[in-house]
Design a protein around this motif. Structure first.
Motif, short mmCIF file in Angstrom:
data_model
loop_
_atom_site.label_atom_id
_atom_site.label_comp_id
_atom_site.label_asym_id
_atom_site.label_seq_id
_atom_site.Cartn_x
_atom_site.Cartn_y
_atom_site.Cartn_z
N SER A 1 28.06 38.16 44.57
CA SER A 1 28.90 39.07 43.79
C SER A 1 27.99 40.08 43.08
O SER A 1 26.80 39.82 42.86
CB SER A 1 29.73 38.31 42.76
OG SER A 1 28.89 37.81 41.72
N THR A 2 28.57 41.20 42.74
CA THR A 2 27.81 42.21 42.01
C THR A 2 27.28 41.62 40.71
O THR A 2 26.13 41.87 40.33
CB THR A 2 28.69 43.44 41.73
OG1 THR A 2 29.20 43.93 42.98
CG2 THR A 2 27.89 44.54 41.05
N GLY A 3 28.09 40.80 40.03
CA GLY A 3 27.65 40.17 38.79
C GLY A 3 26.43 39.28 38.99
O GLY A 3 25.52 39.27 38.15
N GLN A 4 26.39 38.54 40.09
CA GLN A 4 25.23 37.69 40.38
C GLN A 4 23.98 38.54 40.60
O GLN A 4 22.88 38.17 40.17
CB GLN A 4 25.50 36.82 41.60
CG GLN A 4 26.51 35.73 41.36
CD GLN A 4 26.90 35.03 42.65
OE1 GLN A 4 27.29 35.67 43.63
NE2 GLN A 4 26.78 33.71 42.64
N GLN B 1 24.53 46.36 33.71
CA GLN B 1 25.44 46.65 34.82
C GLN B 1 25.31 48.10 35.28
O GLN B 1 25.21 48.37 36.48
CB GLN B 1 26.89 46.36 34.39
CG GLN B 1 27.95 46.78 35.39
CD GLN B 1 28.11 45.80 36.53
OE1 GLN B 1 27.95 44.61 36.33
NE2 GLN B 1 28.43 46.30 37.70
N LYS C 1 35.72 43.35 49.00
CA LYS C 1 36.45 42.76 47.89
C LYS C 1 36.95 41.39 48.32
O LYS C 1 37.56 41.23 49.36
CB LYS C 1 37.62 43.65 47.50
CG LYS C 1 38.30 43.20 46.23
CD LYS C 1 38.96 44.39 45.57
CE LYS C 1 39.66 43.98 44.31
NZ LYS C 1 38.80 43.84 43.17
N ARG D 1 39.03 38.92 43.05
CA ARG D 1 38.74 39.86 41.97
C ARG D 1 37.27 40.29 41.97
O ARG D 1 36.85 41.03 41.09
CB ARG D 1 39.10 39.22 40.63
CG ARG D 1 40.61 38.99 40.51
CD ARG D 1 41.00 38.25 39.27
NE ARG D 1 40.35 38.77 38.07
CZ ARG D 1 40.36 38.15 36.91
NH1 ARG D 1 40.98 37.00 36.77
NH2 ARG D 1 39.75 38.68 35.87
N GLN D 2 36.50 39.82 42.92
CA GLN D 2 35.07 40.12 42.93
C GLN D 2 34.70 41.08 44.06
O GLN D 2 35.30 41.07 45.13
CB GLN D 2 34.25 38.84 43.12
CG GLN D 2 34.32 37.89 41.95
CD GLN D 2 33.38 36.72 42.16
OE1 GLN D 2 33.17 36.26 43.27
NE2 GLN D 2 32.81 36.24 41.06
N GLN D 3 33.67 41.87 43.78
CA GLN D 3 33.05 42.69 44.81
C GLN D 3 31.86 41.89 45.32
O GLN D 3 30.96 41.54 44.54
CB GLN D 3 32.57 44.03 44.25
CG GLN D 3 33.62 45.07 44.09
CD GLN D 3 34.26 45.49 45.39
OE1 GLN D 3 35.46 45.38 45.52
NE2 GLN D 3 33.50 45.95 46.35
N ILE D 4 31.88 41.59 46.60
CA ILE D 4 30.78 40.85 47.21
C ILE D 4 29.89 41.84 47.95
O ILE D 4 30.36 42.67 48.73
CB ILE D 4 31.31 39.77 48.19
CG1 ILE D 4 32.23 38.79 47.45
CG2 ILE D 4 30.16 39.05 48.87
CD1 ILE D 4 31.57 38.03 46.32
#
Length: 109
Positions: A34-37, A46, A66, A69-72
């Motif tokens: 994920s973008t968060g990871q 960010q 997508k 709810r996550q962008q991978i």
């Protein structure tokens, strides 16, 4: 692969943050991260990381999808393969046996 495309890819990878992110994505194929990871792994904010991710995506090195709810983010292995073939295409003056140590090292690990 055209020279200008290879230069764009090499330029995108010519920054420590982007190179680290791409290598991390390659290690996490085929699932991606994920973008968060990716942001967490980079230690950047960010917004700062998003700029680097955009450069990688523009160069065709990162694919985004997508999932819920996550962008991978995933490494574009096809682009990596094309770049590697472009760099090694004329390897060793038509004597492929001279490239065998490189190929062996890639397949061993």
């Amino acid at each position: 692969m055209e020279t200008d495309v290879s230069l764009e890819i090499l330029g995108a990878l010519a920054h420590p943050t982007r190179l680290d992110a791409f290598r991390l994505l390659v290690r996490h194929e085929p699932d991606g991260l994920s973008t968060g990871q990716l942001v967490e792994a980079s230690g950047l904010t960010q917004s700062t990381f998003s700029t680097h991710l955009a450069v990688l995506a523009k160069a065709g090195l990162v694919l985004s999808e997508k999932r819920g709810r996550q962008q991978i983010q995933r490494a574009n292995i096809s682009a990596l393969k094309s770049l590697m073939l472009f760099l090694a295409k004329d390897c060793c003056q038509g004597r492929p046996e001279l490239c065998e140590p490189l190929i062996a090292e890639l397949t061993c690990c």
